[in-house]
Design an enzyme around this catalytic site. Structure first.
Site, short mmCIF file in Angstrom:
data_model
loop_
_atom_site.label_atom_id
_atom_site.label_comp_id
_atom_site.label_asym_id
_atom_site.label_seq_id
_atom_site.Cartn_x
_atom_site.Cartn_y
_atom_site.Cartn_z
N SER A 105 0.71 -1.18 0.24
CA SER A 105 0.10 0.02 0.07
C SER A 105 0.85 1.24 0.11
O SER A 105 0.52 2.22 -0.68
CB SER A 105 -0.86 -0.10 1.38
OG SER A 105 -1.62 -1.12 1.24
N ASP A 134 1.72 -7.88 10.37
CA ASP A 134 2.82 -8.68 10.30
C ASP A 134 4.06 -8.11 11.00
O ASP A 134 4.94 -8.41 11.28
CB ASP A 134 3.21 -8.88 8.62
CG ASP A 134 2.09 -9.53 7.91
OD1 ASP A 134 1.36 -10.21 8.63
OD2 ASP A 134 1.91 -9.45 6.70
N ARG A 268 -0.29 -32.52 16.94
CA ARG A 268 -1.58 -31.95 16.30
C ARG A 268 -1.21 -30.49 16.10
O ARG A 268 -0.30 -29.85 16.30
CB ARG A 268 -2.68 -31.80 17.54
CG ARG A 268 -3.00 -32.87 18.13
CD ARG A 268 -3.95 -33.76 17.22
NE ARG A 268 -4.17 -35.26 17.67
CZ ARG A 268 -5.36 -35.49 18.03
NH1 ARG A 268 -6.60 -34.77 17.86
NH2 ARG A 268 -5.57 -37.04 18.38
N HIS A 274 -6.77 -16.49 9.25
CA HIS A 274 -7.55 -14.98 9.37
C HIS A 274 -8.00 -14.72 11.03
O HIS A 274 -8.33 -13.52 11.09
CB HIS A 274 -8.37 -15.04 8.46
CG HIS A 274 -7.81 -14.93 6.99
ND1 HIS A 274 -7.53 -15.85 6.17
CD2 HIS A 274 -7.43 -13.79 6.05
CE1 HIS A 274 -7.00 -15.73 5.09
NE2 HIS A 274 -6.81 -14.37 4.88
N VAL A 275 -8.12 -15.77 11.66
CA VAL A 275 -8.48 -15.18 12.95
C VAL A 275 -7.55 -14.36 13.59
O VAL A 275 -8.04 -13.65 14.35
CB VAL A 275 -8.65 -16.68 13.98
CG1 VAL A 275 -8.73 -16.22 15.47
CG2 VAL A 275 -9.82 -17.78 13.43
O1 F6P Z 1 -0.27 -8.90 5.53
C1 F6P Z 1 -1.41 -9.19 6.28
C2 F6P Z 1 -1.58 -10.91 6.02
O2 F6P Z 1 -2.68 -11.21 7.08
C3 F6P Z 1 -0.55 -11.79 6.21
O3 F6P Z 1 -0.26 -12.25 7.30
C4 F6P Z 1 -1.09 -12.90 5.21
O4 F6P Z 1 0.12 -13.78 4.84
C5 F6P Z 1 -1.71 -12.38 4.31
O5 F6P Z 1 -2.51 -11.10 4.81
C6 F6P Z 1 -3.11 -12.95 3.84
O6 F6P Z 1 -3.44 -12.33 2.71
P1 F6P Z 1 -5.09 -12.49 2.13
O7 F6P Z 1 -6.13 -12.41 3.24
O8 F6P Z 1 -5.34 -11.80 0.96
O9 F6P Z 1 -5.19 -14.13 1.80
#
Ligand code: F6P
Length: 370
Positions: A105, A134, A268, A274-275
Site C-alpha cells: 500500500s 505482520d 496436532r 485469518h482469526v
Molecule cells: O499482510 C497481512 C496478512 O494477513 C499476512 O499475514 C497474510 O500472509 C496475508 O495477509 C493473507 O492475505 P489474504 O487475506 O489476502 O489471503
C-alpha cells in the site's frame, strides 16, 4: 480549504478504524474536508468516494477490520492504471492522500503522488500510516494491528495449552505474518511456548524437523507432567507446510522410540489463519492508530509529503531519514522510500534489527529449554 482523501489498503488490521477516525476528526478540526475511499486503490479506480464526518466515524474505534473496506490491487503497479487513479482524484479535487496499510500500500502511495508521474497534472501530497499485523515495515517500531494480533494468538494458544496439557500432546500452531516471524517470536514468548519457527532463521527443512523433534524429546523429559505439553509456534513464512512438518516429525519420533505411547508421537496442528487478523482492537492499537493518524494528517496539512508517521522508542535517526514529529514525541515522520528500503532488508534478514531478533531469540530459546 484542502480536500483530503483517506484509504485503507492491503490486509486489514485492527486499529485501522482508530486511524480513520483520528484523521477525519483532526483533519476537519484543521479546516480540511475529508473523504474516504472504499476498498483501497481498487475503490479509487471504481470512483468509490464517501464523505467522512463526525457521525460517520462515531463508535468505530472499537470495531475490527476497516469501515472503508480494503482490497489488494495488483494493477496499481501499472503506470496507466495509476494515471486513471490520479484523474479520478483530480476530478474530486483531492489535494492530499492518507494511505493506511502495509508494504504494498505504501509503495502505491509513493507512486500515485510521484511528481514525475504527475507532470503538469494536479499536485498531490501523500502521507502513509503503517498498518499490518505482520510488523514487517521498516523504520517503525510497531504497525497498527500487531498488538491485537499478538493478543489473539496468546488467547488461542492459552486455550490450546489447556487441552495439550490434559492429553500430554504436542501442538504446532501456525500464525500469520507473511515473510516476517515477528508475531511468531513475540507470541511464543508471551505464551511460554517451547519453540518458535520463523523464516528469518533461514533453516532448511531437515534442520527444522530435527529442531522440533529435539524440542519434543527435551520437553518430555521434564519431571512434572503439567510441564510436558509441547507448544510450537510456527510462522506461516517458514517454507514447510504445517501438515508436512507434523508427518515428518511424527515419523522421526516414532523411529527414535518405537514403543512410545501414541501421545508422545502424535502431533496436532492448528492453523490460526485469518482469526489472527480479526477482532476488536486492543487499547494499545486504538491509541497507536489515533496517534499515528493524528501525526499523519497534521503533517499533510503542514505541507509534508512522501513520508510515513512512525512509532519509535526514543532513538535518533539521521536527518535525511526522518525527523521526530513536532506533534507527538513518540512519533517520527520518516521518508517513505527509506521505509521501503529498510522493509526489504528486514524481510530478507539483512537488517541489523532482523539479525538481532533471530539471534536474541536463539538465546531465549536455549534458556527456555533448560
Ligand atoms: O499482510 C497481512 C496478512 O494477513 C499476512 O499475514 C497474510 O500472509 C496475508 O495477509 C493473507 O492475505 P489474504 O487475506 O489476502 O489471503
Amino acid at each position: 480549504m484542502k480536500r483530503i482523501a483517506i484509504l485503507t489498503s492491503g490486509g486489514d488490521a485492527p486499529g485501522m478504524n482508530a486511524a480513520v477516525r483520528a484523521a477525519t476528526l483532526v483533519g476537519r478540526a484543521g479546516g480540511a474536508e475529508i473523504l474516504g475511499i472504499e476498498r483501497g486503490y481498487r475503490g479509487l479506480l471504481e470512483d468509490a468516494f464517501v464523505e467522512l464526518g463526525p457521525s460517520d466515524v462515531a463508535g468505530i474505534l472499537r470495531e475490527g477490520g476497516t469501515i472503508l473496506g480494503s482490497a489488494r490491487c495488483k494493477e496499481f503497479h501499472e503506470r496507466t492504471v495509476r494515471d486513471r487513479g490520479r484523474e479520478i482524484l483530480a476530478r474530486h479535487a483531492i489535494d492530499g492522500l492518507i494511505v493506511i496499510g502495509g508494504n504494498g500500500s505504501l509503495t502505491g502511495a509513493i507512486h500515485i503522488a510521484d511528481p514525475n508521474e504527475i507532470g503538469s497534472g494536479r499536485p498531490l501530497t501523500v502521507i502513509g500510516v503503517p498498518a499490518s499485523i505482520d510488523n514487517d515495515l521498516g523504520l517503525t517500531g510497531l504497525c497498527i494491528g500487531v498488538d491485537t494480533a499478538m493478543n489473539t494468538i496468546v488467547e488461542a494458544c492459552d486455550k490450546i495449552a489447556d487441552t495439550a496439557t490434559a492429553h500430554d500432546r504436542t501442538f504446532i500452531v501456525e500464525v500469520m505474518g507473511r515473510d516476517c516471524g515477528y508475531l511468531a517470536m513475540t507470541s511464543a514468548i508471551a505464551v511460554g511456548a517451547d519453540l518458535a519457527l520463523f523464516p528469518e532463521a533461514g533453516k532448511k527443512e531437515s534442520d527444522i524437523v530435527d529442531q522440533v523433534v529435539d524440542t519434543v524429546v527435551a520437553v518430555r523429559k521434564r519431571p512434572s507432567r503439567r510441564g510436558r505439553r509441547v507448544i510450537i509456534i510456527k510462522a506461516e513464512g517458514v517454507q514447510i507446510q504445517a501438515d508436512r512438518l507434523k508427518t515428518l516429525v511424527d515419523a522421526k519420533l516414532k523411529a527414535r522410540a518405537p514403543d512410545a505411547e501414541p501421545a508422545s508421537i502424535e502431533t496436532r496442528v492448528t492453523v490460526l489463519g485469518h482469526v489472527v487478523r480479526g477482532g476488536r482492537p486492543s487499547a494499545f492499537d486504538r491509541l497507536l492508530g489515533s496517534r499515528l493518524a493524528n501525526v499523519a494528517i497534521r503533517s499533510l496539512l503542514a505541507g509534508e509529503t512522501h513520508k510515513m508517521a512512525a512509532w519509535m522508542p526514543p532513538v535518533e535517526l539521521p536527518e535525511e531519514v526522518g525527523q521526530r514529529s513536532k506533534f507527538d514525541p513518540y512519533c517520527w515522520l520518516v521518508d517513505l522510500k527509506a521505509v521501503l528500503a529498510e522493509t526489504e532488508n528486514l524481510i530478507s534478514g539483512r537488517s541489523s534489527l532482523a539479525r538481532w531478533r533471530a539471534g536474541a531469540f536463539d538465546e531465549i530459546e536455549d534458556a527456555l529449554l533448560l
